[in-house]
Design a protein around this motif. Sequence first.
Motif, PDB file in Angstrom:
ATOM      1  N   ASN A 266       3.319   3.294  -4.407  1.00  9.45           N
ATOM      2  CA  ASN A 266       2.330   4.659  -4.235  1.00  9.45           C
ATOM      3  C   ASN A 266       0.917   3.782  -3.525  1.00  9.45           C
ATOM      4  N   LEU A 267       0.533   2.793  -4.205  1.00 12.15           N
ATOM      5  CA  LEU A 267      -0.685   2.030  -3.935  1.00 12.15           C
ATOM      6  C   LEU A 267      -0.552   1.389  -2.601  1.00 12.15           C
ATOM      7  N   PHE A 268       0.592   0.983  -2.200  1.00  9.11           N
ATOM      8  CA  PHE A 268       0.727   0.503  -1.065  1.00  9.11           C
ATOM      9  C   PHE A 268       0.707   1.353   0.225  1.00  9.11           C
ATOM     10  N   THR A 269       1.143   2.329  -0.115  1.00 13.05           N
ATOM     11  CA  THR A 269       1.336   3.579   0.778  1.00 13.05           C
ATOM     12  C   THR A 269      -0.275   3.773   1.195  1.00 13.05           C
ATOM     13  N   ILE A 270      -0.956   3.974  -0.070  1.00 14.06           N
ATOM     14  CA  ILE A 270      -2.446   4.595   0.104  1.00 14.06           C
ATOM     15  C   ILE A 270      -3.144   3.703   0.909  1.00 14.06           C
ATOM     16  N   LEU A 271      -3.136   2.523   0.709  1.00 13.23           N
ATOM     17  CA  LEU A 271      -3.794   1.266   1.310  1.00 13.23           C
ATOM     18  C   LEU A 271      -3.608   1.178   2.797  1.00 13.23           C
ATOM     19  N   SER A 272      -2.034   1.407   2.944  1.00 14.24           N
ATOM     20  CA  SER A 272      -1.820   0.878   4.384  1.00 14.24           C
ATOM     21  C   SER A 272      -2.159   1.928   5.301  1.00 14.24           C
ATOM     22  N   TRP A 273      -2.055   3.194   4.646  1.00 12.24           N
ATOM     23  CA  TRP A 273      -2.319   4.532   5.695  1.00 12.24           C
ATOM     24  C   TRP A 273      -3.751   5.071   5.691  1.00 12.24           C
ATOM     25  N   GLY A 274      -4.231   4.615   4.640  1.00 11.84           N
ATOM     26  CA  GLY A 274      -5.794   4.563   4.285  1.00 11.84           C
ATOM     27  C   GLY A 274      -6.596   3.731   5.251  1.00 11.84           C
TER      28      GLY A 274
END
Length: 311
Positions: A266-274
């Motif tokens: 979840n953190l990876f998804t948030i950081l990449s798209w953010g």
Amino acid sequence: MRYQSAGPATSRAPRRSWLRIFGVGLLLWVLTVVVTFATGNPNLVPTLVLLGSFLVPVTFVAWAFGRQHSGEVTAELLLNTFVTGGVLGVLGASLLETYLLHPSPGLFFGVGLVEEAVKLAALAFLTRRLTRKFAVDGMILGAAVGFGFAAFESAGYAFTALFTEHGLSLVDLVQTEILRGLLAPVGHGLWTAILGGVLFSASDHRHFALTRRLLLSYLGVSVLHALWDSMHGIALTLTLLLTGTPTQSQLLQEGYQVQPTPLQANLFTILSWGGLAVLALVGVAWLLLERRGASRGTQSGVLWRVPTVRM
């Protein structure tokens, strides 16, 4: 003798045409997807690739065409910059990246420098004969080169996604086209539009503005490009720094794949798209600032509204 502005009345139709282009193109793409999945006909794959790759770039170029400044941007010139500029950009980038770049920590920065340079060079070459060069027109023509580059590049990525270790995958092809279509407006077209506006910002409107500002803008856009391309790796590194365990670090050093925890995923998804969202906002804000500066520089009335004479 009566003067009447020709701006709003004559530009109304072009400003609406992009909606029809997008609507018809989207319908054709959806129909092609449905028929291809239903029949499994491989002859439809080129149609699917071309429609999906060119739909958003062509739509945005049509939208920009209705907002030109001086009338110098003809449909022929716009098509030439989109197709020729896009192809020259893709070919030039492929050659330079193949012979100049090698796997290294600075690879993505090198890619940004190369691709932005070839797009800028293609734009300058194709518009060198324009007698009047206004910053707003430069943004439109720059966007045309950038979106042309993005369209041909997306076609390549979509075609490559078709081939997997399990055979041909139409699902991967369609997913690739959807993702790149959503990201296209804040990628190549945006970056080259910024450079086009700066290139066309000379005070005499007759020559290119080959200034330090252009060089700094080129470097800035290249950095945005590099960060965009490397955001996956940046997000992965930050995720491991924030939540990684010693065991995961040891496995990675030994060359093993690590199964992420739900929190890490979840953190990876948030950081990449953010991260991509932040870069997109920076690029859009930069373009808006360039657009505002161009408007202030032309409010003296020179060709801002082309008058027509009614007797």
